[in-house]
Design a protein around this motif. Structure first.
Motif, mmCIF file in Angstrom:
data_model
loop_
_atom_site.group_PDB
_atom_site.id
_atom_site.type_symbol
_atom_site.label_atom_id
_atom_site.label_comp_id
_atom_site.label_asym_id
_atom_site.label_seq_id
_atom_site.Cartn_x
_atom_site.Cartn_y
_atom_site.Cartn_z
ATOM 1 N N LEU A 357 -4.836 31.833 -36.085
ATOM 2 C CA LEU A 357 -5.412 33.265 -36.552
ATOM 3 C C LEU A 357 -5.546 33.111 -37.615
ATOM 4 O O LEU A 357 -7.075 34.419 -38.608
ATOM 5 N N GLU A 358 -4.752 32.477 -38.437
ATOM 6 C CA GLU A 358 -5.557 32.032 -40.483
ATOM 7 C C GLU A 358 -6.405 30.625 -40.594
ATOM 8 O O GLU A 358 -6.815 30.885 -42.070
ATOM 9 N N SER A 359 -6.606 29.664 -39.206
ATOM 10 C CA SER A 359 -7.542 28.773 -39.373
ATOM 11 C C SER A 359 -8.703 29.196 -39.210
ATOM 12 O O SER A 359 -8.921 30.438 -38.884
ATOM 13 N N GLY A 360 -9.650 28.692 -39.539
ATOM 14 C CA GLY A 360 -11.456 28.252 -39.072
ATOM 15 C C GLY A 360 -11.452 28.532 -37.737
ATOM 16 O O GLY A 360 -12.701 28.296 -36.875
ATOM 17 N N GLU A 361 -10.494 28.579 -36.616
ATOM 18 C CA GLU A 361 -10.798 28.032 -35.236
ATOM 19 C C GLU A 361 -11.281 29.057 -34.607
ATOM 20 O O GLU A 361 -11.269 28.533 -32.998
ATOM 21 N N ASN A 362 -12.098 30.369 -34.917
ATOM 22 C CA ASN A 362 -12.717 31.365 -34.331
ATOM 23 C C ASN A 362 -14.105 31.368 -35.010
ATOM 24 O O ASN A 362 -14.954 32.166 -33.937
ATOM 25 N N GLY A 363 -14.517 29.951 -35.627
ATOM 26 C CA GLY A 363 -15.621 30.379 -36.282
ATOM 27 C C GLY A 363 -16.207 29.788 -35.044
ATOM 28 O O GLY A 363 -16.194 29.148 -34.233
ATOM 29 N N ARG A 364 -17.755 30.121 -35.375
ATOM 30 C CA ARG A 364 -18.707 30.054 -34.397
ATOM 31 C C ARG A 364 -18.532 27.856 -33.834
ATOM 32 O O ARG A 364 -18.790 27.891 -32.745
ATOM 33 N N GLN A 365 -18.800 27.270 -34.758
ATOM 34 C CA GLN A 365 -18.801 25.926 -34.324
ATOM 35 C C GLN A 365 -18.030 25.336 -33.418
ATOM 36 O O GLN A 365 -17.540 24.855 -32.759
ATOM 37 N N SER A 366 -16.442 26.074 -33.920
ATOM 38 C CA SER A 366 -15.193 25.564 -33.123
ATOM 39 C C SER A 366 -15.268 25.950 -31.443
ATOM 40 O O SER A 366 -15.177 25.474 -30.695
ATOM 41 N N ARG A 367 -15.757 27.116 -30.672
ATOM 42 C CA ARG A 367 -16.151 27.898 -30.606
ATOM 43 C C ARG A 367 -16.775 27.881 -29.965
ATOM 44 O O ARG A 367 -17.319 27.119 -28.051
ATOM 45 N N VAL A 368 -18.443 26.542 -29.720
ATOM 46 C CA VAL A 368 -18.837 26.091 -29.169
ATOM 47 C C VAL A 368 -18.802 24.719 -28.820
ATOM 48 O O VAL A 368 -18.818 24.696 -27.662
#
Length: 400
Positions: A357-368
């Motif tokens: 939750l605190e990382s950038g794992e939910n960003g667009r690039q990671s999701r794609v």
């Protein structure tokens, strides 16, 4: 055997009559039966005329579609009392299985442990029909010693003999394959992962899409959402999630599914429960969430993992679950799950959740990146074509 079909001037392959059996239909909403339905629909346009047999409260026959569905009357007393999904087919169901196997060219059963699979094996041997087993599960490490022992005995007494007599075995995960690695099958067992429908399960285009999904589902726009999808039963790790929900009132825990454990009875303000979501509505919930939590044990490679990946969602799961597909491990956050120490497991689950939750794992690039991996790795079309090749080979050359 079925006759040839001709479309225009193109000669098609002969249509193959397939008798497919699972313990329940997909309305029961367990992973095995959902996969069974998806596989049947994927095989239908590949030259298979399918009769899908599964237990139901009453006998019925629905001939309006392919797959054609045949309900087998059975008792559900085991699930009602012991909370284990294990239907007991009535004698009339066994007669129906023999009748359908007699008319089939090849037989496919989902999981060797069920009595419907045992009956199908006897019928296939009686009528000399090739027999393929799709094995989904190895061992379930129940906390209850009696249930755990019964599962181990049932595997030795029922599942292993059925698998050893199969003409072909398909494992849906490497974890399940390793559990049954001492089997003696006339043909080399195959590893075929379940597919996922990426036309339904896909990531949000942007944060606005995620916000819209939350609004459509009546979820708060800004709260961090941890999602669980699956049956509400012990082996799925509901006890761990209850401990975590009591500790983390800053996170909204959303549960999608049903079962004998009811999260709404925990009387916690940070709990939401959805019981009827399937297909597009379930995909909307994946897109609304921030992380999927699946602290389950004793599974192959749960379909919800693949659906969440297709929607680009970060995932926390057990190390054994992740080991079911080594290629997927880089996209999963794993923890050790100990069914004997739910509080310790909940603590590990909470720490992993916080990191995501605190990382950038939910960003667009990671999701794609997750969605693209899923699209390339778990294609129902590719899986169905692999099954089709195996089934055609069994029909053409029934003995190795």
């Amino acid at each position: 055997m079925a006759t040839d079909l001709t479309t225009g001037h193109e000669m098609c392959r002969p249509v193959i009559r397939l008798a497919m059996l699972s313990h329940y239909f997909e309305e029961h909403r367990g992973g095995v039966e959902i996969v069974a339905g998806a596989l049947a629909r994927a095989l239908s346009p590949l030259g298979f005329e399918i009769v899908w047999l599964a237990t139901d409260k009453k006998a019925f026959r629905d001939e309006t579609s392919n797959p054609e569905r045949r309900g087998l009357p059975a008792s559900n007393i085991v699930e009602l009392t012991a909370k284990i999904p294990y239907p007991l087919p009535f004698p009339s169901a066994i007669r129906s299985i023999f009748a359908e196997v007699r008319n089939a060219d090849v037989v496919l059963v989902h999981d060797a442990l069920y009595l419907t699979s045992v009956a199908a094996l006897f019928a296939s041997r009686f009528y000399r029909k090739p027999f393929l087993v799709v094995q989904h599960i190895g061992i379930v490490p129940y906390r209850n010693l009696i249930l755990r022992s019964l599962m181990a005995v049932a595997n030795r007494v029922i599942a292993v003999p059925v698998l050893n007599r199969a003409d072909q075995i398909v494992f849906i995960s490497d974890l399940t394959r390793r559990y049954f690695e001492t089997l003696h099958c006339p043909r080399t067992p195959q590893l075929i992962f379940n597919g996922v429908d990426t036309e339904i399960f896909f990531p949000p285009e942007c944060e606005a899409d995620k916000a819209t999904a939350r609004a459509d589902l009546g979820l708060p726009p800004f709260a961090p959402i941890a999602l669980f999808v699956g049956r509400f039963v012990e082996k799925k790790g509901l006890l761990h999630l209850e401990h975590l929900a009591r500790e983390r009132d800053d996170v909204l825990f959303v549960f999608a599914g049903w079962g004998d454990i009811d999260p709404s009875q925990w009387t916690l303000p940070n709990i939401r429960v959805f019981r009827e979501l399937v297909g597009p509505s379930l995909a909307l919930l994946y897109r609304a969430a921030d992380v999927l939590l699946l602290p389950s044990v004793g599974e192959g490679f749960p379909l919800v993992i693949q659906e969440a990946l297709a929607c680009g969602l970060p995932i926390v799961c057990g190390a054994d679950t992740a080991a079911a597909d080594k290629e997927a491990e880089p996209f999963l956050t794993t923890i050790a799950i100990d069914v004997e120490t739910p509080k310790a497991t909940a603590a590990a689950l909470g720490a992993a959740t916080s990191r995501l939750l605190e990382s950038g794992e939910n960003g667009r690039q990671s999701r794609v990146a997750r969605a693209e991996f899923c699209r390339s790795r778990y294609s129902w079309r590719a899986s169905a074509e692999h099954y089709a090749t195996l089934l055609r080979g069994l029909v053409a050359f029934p003995k190795p």
